[in-house]
Scaffold this active site. Sequence first.
Site, PDB file in Angstrom:
ATOM      1  N   PHE A 102      -2.208  -4.790  -9.820  1.00 57.11           N
ATOM      2  CA  PHE A 102      -1.996  -3.674 -10.745  1.00 57.11           C
ATOM      3  C   PHE A 102      -1.529  -4.256 -12.081  1.00 57.11           C
ATOM      4  O   PHE A 102      -0.865  -5.296 -12.119  1.00 57.11           O
ATOM      5  CB  PHE A 102      -0.948  -2.703 -10.196  1.00 57.11           C
ATOM      6  CG  PHE A 102      -1.483  -1.730  -9.178  1.00 57.11           C
ATOM      7  CD1 PHE A 102      -1.614  -0.380  -9.475  1.00 57.11           C
ATOM      8  CD2 PHE A 102      -1.860  -2.172  -7.912  1.00 57.11           C
ATOM      9  CE1 PHE A 102      -2.109   0.511  -8.536  1.00 57.11           C
ATOM     10  CE2 PHE A 102      -2.350  -1.281  -6.964  1.00 57.11           C
ATOM     11  CZ  PHE A 102      -2.481   0.069  -7.276  1.00 57.11           C
ATOM     12  N   ALA A 151      -7.929   7.609  11.171  1.00 62.00           N
ATOM     13  CA  ALA A 151      -7.259   6.528  11.894  1.00 62.00           C
ATOM     14  C   ALA A 151      -5.918   6.947  12.471  1.00 62.00           C
ATOM     15  O   ALA A 151      -5.423   6.310  13.390  1.00 62.00           O
ATOM     16  CB  ALA A 151      -7.069   5.327  10.979  1.00 62.00           C
ATOM     17  N   THR A 166     -11.216  -0.245  -1.756  1.00 57.72           N
ATOM     18  CA  THR A 166     -11.553  -0.966  -2.982  1.00 57.72           C
ATOM     19  C   THR A 166     -11.673  -2.465  -2.706  1.00 57.72           C
ATOM     20  O   THR A 166     -12.598  -3.128  -3.181  1.00 57.72           O
ATOM     21  CB  THR A 166     -10.470  -0.715  -4.057  1.00 57.72           C
ATOM     22  OG1 THR A 166     -10.340   0.691  -4.246  1.00 57.72           O
ATOM     23  CG2 THR A 166     -10.824  -1.370  -5.363  1.00 57.72           C
ATOM     24  N   LYS A 178      -7.348  -0.354   0.023  1.00 55.51           N
ATOM     25  CA  LYS A 178      -8.048  -1.034   1.117  1.00 55.51           C
ATOM     26  C   LYS A 178      -9.567  -0.928   0.975  1.00 55.51           C
ATOM     27  O   LYS A 178     -10.270  -1.939   1.099  1.00 55.51           O
ATOM     28  CB  LYS A 178      -7.582  -0.462   2.449  1.00 55.51           C
ATOM     29  CG  LYS A 178      -8.279  -1.036   3.683  1.00 55.51           C
ATOM     30  CD  LYS A 178      -7.491  -0.756   4.949  1.00 55.51           C
ATOM     31  CE  LYS A 178      -7.002   0.672   5.016  1.00 55.51           C
ATOM     32  NZ  LYS A 178      -8.093   1.668   5.033  1.00 55.51           N
ATOM     33  N   ARG A 195     -16.445   3.873   6.149  1.00 52.82           N
ATOM     34  CA  ARG A 195     -16.566   5.225   6.691  1.00 52.82           C
ATOM     35  C   ARG A 195     -16.990   6.209   5.606  1.00 52.82           C
ATOM     36  O   ARG A 195     -16.812   5.962   4.412  1.00 52.82           O
ATOM     37  CB  ARG A 195     -15.226   5.682   7.280  1.00 52.82           C
ATOM     38  CG  ARG A 195     -14.763   4.893   8.480  1.00 52.82           C
ATOM     39  CD  ARG A 195     -13.366   5.301   8.910  1.00 52.82           C
ATOM     40  NE  ARG A 195     -12.376   4.976   7.889  1.00 52.82           N
ATOM     41  CZ  ARG A 195     -11.164   5.497   7.839  1.00 52.82           C
ATOM     42  NH1 ARG A 195     -10.784   6.386   8.736  1.00 52.82           N
ATOM     43  NH2 ARG A 195     -10.322   5.137   6.897  1.00 52.82           N
ATOM     44  N   PHE A 232      -6.070   3.266   7.331  1.00 49.52           N
ATOM     45  CA  PHE A 232      -4.619   3.199   7.174  1.00 49.52           C
ATOM     46  C   PHE A 232      -4.087   1.786   7.448  1.00 49.52           C
ATOM     47  O   PHE A 232      -4.776   0.798   7.220  1.00 49.52           O
ATOM     48  CB  PHE A 232      -3.929   4.249   8.044  1.00 49.52           C
ATOM     49  CG  PHE A 232      -4.220   5.665   7.604  1.00 49.52           C
ATOM     50  CD1 PHE A 232      -4.076   6.044   6.276  1.00 49.52           C
ATOM     51  CD2 PHE A 232      -4.627   6.620   8.503  1.00 49.52           C
ATOM     52  CE1 PHE A 232      -4.341   7.340   5.854  1.00 49.52           C
ATOM     53  CE2 PHE A 232      -4.897   7.931   8.098  1.00 49.52           C
ATOM     54  CZ  PHE A 232      -4.750   8.285   6.772  1.00 49.52           C
ATOM     55  N   LYS A 260      -5.286  12.763  -0.437  1.00 53.00           N
ATOM     56  CA  LYS A 260      -5.644  11.347  -0.363  1.00 53.00           C
ATOM     57  C   LYS A 260      -6.699  10.956  -1.400  1.00 53.00           C
ATOM     58  O   LYS A 260      -6.738   9.837  -1.893  1.00 53.00           O
ATOM     59  CB  LYS A 260      -6.160  11.027   1.048  1.00 53.00           C
ATOM     60  CG  LYS A 260      -6.589   9.586   1.262  1.00 53.00           C
ATOM     61  CD  LYS A 260      -6.961   9.351   2.720  1.00 53.00           C
ATOM     62  CE  LYS A 260      -7.512   7.957   2.926  1.00 53.00           C
ATOM     63  NZ  LYS A 260      -8.865   7.800   2.411  1.00 53.00           N
ATOM     64  N   TRP A 320     -10.495  -4.637  -8.927  1.00 49.62           N
ATOM     65  CA  TRP A 320     -10.478  -3.287  -9.482  1.00 49.62           C
ATOM     66  C   TRP A 320     -10.878  -3.322 -10.964  1.00 49.62           C
ATOM     67  O   TRP A 320     -11.669  -2.493 -11.424  1.00 49.62           O
ATOM     68  CB  TRP A 320      -9.078  -2.669  -9.330  1.00 49.62           C
ATOM     69  CG  TRP A 320      -9.018  -1.226  -9.762  1.00 49.62           C
ATOM     70  CD1 TRP A 320      -9.244  -0.118  -8.998  1.00 49.62           C
ATOM     71  CD2 TRP A 320      -8.701  -0.742 -11.079  1.00 49.62           C
ATOM     72  NE1 TRP A 320      -9.106   1.024  -9.750  1.00 49.62           N
ATOM     73  CE2 TRP A 320      -8.773   0.674 -11.033  1.00 49.62           C
ATOM     74  CE3 TRP A 320      -8.385  -1.368 -12.299  1.00 49.62           C
ATOM     75  CZ2 TRP A 320      -8.537   1.476 -12.150  1.00 49.62           C
ATOM     76  CZ3 TRP A 320      -8.137  -0.563 -13.416  1.00 49.62           C
ATOM     77  CH2 TRP A 320      -8.213   0.833 -13.333  1.00 49.62           C
TER      78      TRP A 320
END
Length: 559
Positions: free
Chosen positions: A384, A276, A76, A74, A97, A304, A108, A412
């Site tokens: 991916f 969150a 990214t 998210k 954030r 999240f 995480k 990415w």
Amino acid sequence: MAEVKSDIEIARAATKKPILEIGAKLGIPPEHLLPYGHDKAKISADFISQQKGRPDGRLILVTAINPTPAGEGKTTTTVGLGDGLNRIGKKAVVCIREASLGPCFGVKGGAAGGGYAQVVPMEDINLHFTGDFHAITSAHNLLSALIDNHIYWGNEQNIDIRRIAWRRVMDMNDRGLRHIVGSLGGVANGFPRETGFDITVASEVMAILCLSTDLKDLEKRLGDIIIAYRRDKTPVFARDIKADGAMTVLLKDAMQPNIVQTLENNPAFVHGGPFANIAHGCNSVVATTTALKLADYVVTEAGFGADLGAEKFFDIKCRKAGLKPDAAVIVATARAMKMNGGVKKEDLGHENIEAVKKGCANLGRHVQNVKKFGVPVVVAINHFTLDTEAEIRAIKDYVATLGAEAILCKHWAEGSAGIEDLARKVVALAESGRSQFSPLYPDDMPLFHKIETIAKDIYHAGEVIADKAVREQLHIWEAQGYGHLPICMAKTQYSFSTDPNLRGAPTGHTVPIREVRLSAGAGFIVVITGEIMTMPGLPRVPSSEKIFLNADGFIEGLF
């Protein structure tokens, strides 16, 4: 096959521009940037106040499906979309954030994006950054110390030490501090009592800083914190023990938004960081509203899945700050769809169209939920390398049945060049005038009804259960004038339910309310459900075991 560089290797190789140049892109004069080295700075409060009369740009929310061990990306995607909008000629700012040390050293990982869609300096952002979290921790614990000191020196406010509502915090996952007994050791150390620690990102001070508009508003909100109750059950506020002024002093610099840059040298505001799942999960109001005055587009994220982050972004942050988002992006991956469809993590590298189709129910639920707020939606499929064309096509076809579009994004690996299609779609949605944003529930709805509305409309629960004490507490707060406040649900991020193992799109489940807390300064009611913890623990093998300084003095293992 070319070697894939780690996030930290990519970030370390970045060609950064001086932060004064990044600020100049937004028209921020050098005298209004307070540098922390050469690559990060704070924006002065004076400059922010001067922007009030300017028109706002367009606000784009990036949210996601429920997180899985497969990874969604998210942040990214948020960073990549900001770069993509700049690439197609829009003046865009990313607002995200700050990272908490707890998850960095836990499980995480970092919070600066990944691959070629990152904000830099990545190491600083993921560690101590500009010291904001330390300031918040200090301000919170100053209040804790002042409470015990007030009681020790005579307890003028008649605080009932059995009803102290204020705990302590630290920015680390430490389950051993969840429930403790303090002030042991005799008369000189005060009155022994049961207490505990939360993680800093669950602190009401964090929420207050992220929802305040300026220092004056910050001081008022800090003064409104309910620290305890008297024997007659009347509340004692932080201002009653004269804590608000000193707390504001500690937070003076932390209140100013931080500006850094993406790998493509575009501006990014990184400020605040409430969790969150146990807090409201959005960056600061002052960072977002300032960015809206300086850019055509502001891309921000909510933590999240959309059941937590987006709901709180809409119902708390947008409601309180008067924000009106123009479009929302929901991030999903083929890998996560397969996990939601029942595939184990070790088998995700194999094509499984049926599992993708089955897992899409989770994505569909989030799309429908966001639409309930009147905000147009597009799905970003974060690519991916092992994804197959058939898997991607299955997601696109499914999303089309919902009246939305899913767009494959390769930011990415390719940076802004890999996300141009999404950027153009976001512009089309935002400029269509289709957004008819409104919160899920009105201010004047009874508190328990608000909880039920979130549980049934967003989580698709069958019922909410709460014992008599919880319901009575909500009625008392309504009688005291707090009934207009929004709800901040503390719930597992892994499921629509309160069971983290229940993936997909469950319906008819039960949401048990364990505890309710009044955050009078922040301006919301925290509703703690299931087994959620406001002080997380570390996993069996924490990320910290792989973090070290190499022979050249560089950090390894941080991602």
